[in-house]
Motif scaffolding. Structure first.
Motif, PDB file in Angstrom:
ATOM      1  N   LEU A   5       0.749   7.575  -4.658  1.00 42.69           N
ATOM      2  CA  LEU A   5       1.482   6.726  -3.714  1.00 42.69           C
ATOM      3  C   LEU A   5       0.934   6.912  -2.302  1.00 42.69           C
ATOM      4  O   LEU A   5       0.822   5.960  -1.529  1.00 42.69           O
ATOM      5  N   VAL A   8      -2.136   4.839  -1.674  1.00 42.37           N
ATOM      6  CA  VAL A   8      -1.801   3.440  -1.399  1.00 42.37           C
ATOM      7  C   VAL A   8      -1.325   3.292   0.037  1.00 42.37           C
ATOM      8  O   VAL A   8      -1.711   2.353   0.750  1.00 42.37           O
ATOM      9  N   VAL A  19       5.705   1.973   0.992  1.00 44.97           N
ATOM     10  CA  VAL A  19       5.141   1.636  -0.319  1.00 44.97           C
ATOM     11  C   VAL A  19       6.225   1.711  -1.384  1.00 44.97           C
ATOM     12  O   VAL A  19       6.354   0.825  -2.242  1.00 44.97           O
ATOM     13  N   LEU A  23       7.559  -1.420  -3.812  1.00 44.97           N
ATOM     14  CA  LEU A  23       7.459  -1.361  -5.265  1.00 44.97           C
ATOM     15  C   LEU A  23       8.813  -1.391  -5.951  1.00 44.97           C
ATOM     16  O   LEU A  23       8.951  -1.933  -7.046  1.00 44.97           O
ATOM     17  N   VAL A  41      -2.347  -1.816  -3.608  1.00 42.06           N
ATOM     18  CA  VAL A  41      -2.038  -1.445  -4.996  1.00 42.06           C
ATOM     19  C   VAL A  41      -3.074  -2.038  -5.948  1.00 42.06           C
ATOM     20  O   VAL A  41      -3.581  -1.367  -6.859  1.00 42.06           O
ATOM     21  N   TYR A  46      -3.402   1.017  -8.643  1.00 42.92           N
ATOM     22  CA  TYR A  46      -2.334   2.034  -8.716  1.00 42.92           C
ATOM     23  C   TYR A  46      -1.337   1.666  -9.803  1.00 42.92           C
ATOM     24  O   TYR A  46      -0.893   0.517  -9.908  1.00 42.92           O
TER      25      TYR A  46
END
Length: 377
Positions: A5, A8, A19, A23, A41, A46
């Motif tokens: 994470l 990203v 992030v 998500l 992403v 990811y």
């Protein structure tokens, strides 16, 4: 090595909390920010760890309410209103009733951090922090870190009567030569602020005294390290500066610093002001409780209120209208603010634009202020 994470977040130029919000879809995020995160992403390929996400998002029915002093009506009213919202279950989609736990910090920065750590361990559903923040850079950074960790784990965070946190993206951009992400607010933190207009209220209060003809106005301030103290003093001095530079020049001599928000600080502060400025005609108090102490000291010195010295407070606590004389003050709708904080903490109300809502205050003119002696306007 698996993409994380944090990878990203670095690629998108935002915080890890942002992030996570993008998500999970639990909080509103600016369109441009969302696009940047989703692009990162895709570029990094990811893959969300499903079991870990489920565990991180799991929260309890516990809601923590951090207060400075529950015996202080200011905090008691807010906490009571928050708790009332927690017990008002049965509304569809709100998750039912929550258990509100009041955490009394006693004004200790260490206790504040300890409670936040405990609430994170308990996976609290929400945390409401009330009152002004301590103006210490190291402590402020520690609080911000804990709050963002809580928010990233699914806990709703509401600051009630506190200034908003500095955007995490601005902190991340320090020391970086790249522009872009650090130039805009980090709306994905999921931390909402219900702020009080302390500057504006204090400014109006001092303007009221100036309009009555007062020019020798004392001020008894609150704790020196409190944001509330600073903001209210700034509003007071702004009003003085707009009237005449001479009043602002004497403001420091007419100000007593460093007391608590209690009666004894008002009493001692009034005595010190009378020592410095024997012909004082008005005193502004840090809050209503301090104002009561000021009134007691003035009476003990043979001063009549408001005939000899006018007195004004701040907050409009329940006893203010029943004081003798009734206290001129600035009203903060504490119950309404606490109830709103509770609804935001439960997700029952849409967060305000930009994550910050400023509560309007109202000047309450009562019998404790009048024209100075010798002036009959």
């Amino acid at each position: 090595m698996a993409v994380t994470l944090a990878d990203v977040a670095t690629r998108a130029g935002v915080s890890a909390a942002t992030v996570s919000r993008v998500l999970s879809g639990n909080y509103p995020v600016a369109g441009a920010t969302r696009t940047r995160v989703l692009r990162a992403v895709e570029e990094l390929q990811y893959v969300v760890n499903g079991p870990a996400s489920a565990l991180a998002a799991a929260t309890s029915d516990l809601v923590g309410v951090l207060v400075n002093d529950i015996a202080d009506p200011f905090f008691g009213i807010i906490a009571g209103a928050v708790q009332s919202e927690m017990s008002d279950g049965g509304t569809a989609g709100t998750g039912g009733q929550k258990l509100a736990v009041v955490c009394n910090t006693g004004g200790s920065p260490e206790s504040e951090l300890t409670y936040l750590t405990h609430l994170q361990r308990q996976r609290a559903a929400a945390v409401v922090l009330t009152g002004g923040a301590v103006e210490d850079e190291e402590h402020g950074a520690a609080v911000a870190t804990r709050l963002r960790r809580l928010a990233a784990g699914g806990t709703r965070i509401v600051l009630c009567g506190r200034p908003p946190l500095a955007p995490a993206s601005l902190e991340a951009s320090r020391g970086s030569s790249e522009g872009g992400a650090g130039d805009e607010p980090d709306e994905g933190d999921g931390i909402v602020t219900v702020a009080f207009d302390n500057r504006g209220g204090s400014r109006r209060l001092t303007e009221h005294l100036l309009s009555l003809g007062h020019r020798r106005i004392g001020y008894v301030a609150g704790p020196a390290d409190s944001t509330t103290t600073r903001h209210r003093l700034e509003g007071h001095r702004l009003a003085l500066a707009e009237r005449t530079p001479g009043l602002l020049a004497q403001a420091e001599h007419f100000t007593v610093h460093g007391g608590d928000y209690d009666r004894s600080s008002g009493y001692d502060g009034a005595l010190e002001l009378l020592r410095r400025v024997p012909d004082l005609t008005a005193v502004v108090a840090a809050n209503d409780t301090v104002a009561l102490g000021i009134c007691a000291a003035l009476r003990d010195q043979g001063k009549r209120i408001p005939e000899d010295v006018s007195v004004a407070g701040f907050d409009d606590l329940p006893f203010s209208a029943d004081a003798s004389p009734a206290l001129t003050t600035v009203r903060i709708p504490l119950h309404d603010a606490g109830a709103r904080a509770g609804r935001l903490a439960l997700g029952r109300e849409t967060p305000p634009p930009g994550g910050v809502a400023t509560v309007r205050v109202e000047l309450m003119v009562r019998a404790s202020t009048s024209v100075p002696a010798g002036r009959a306007d």
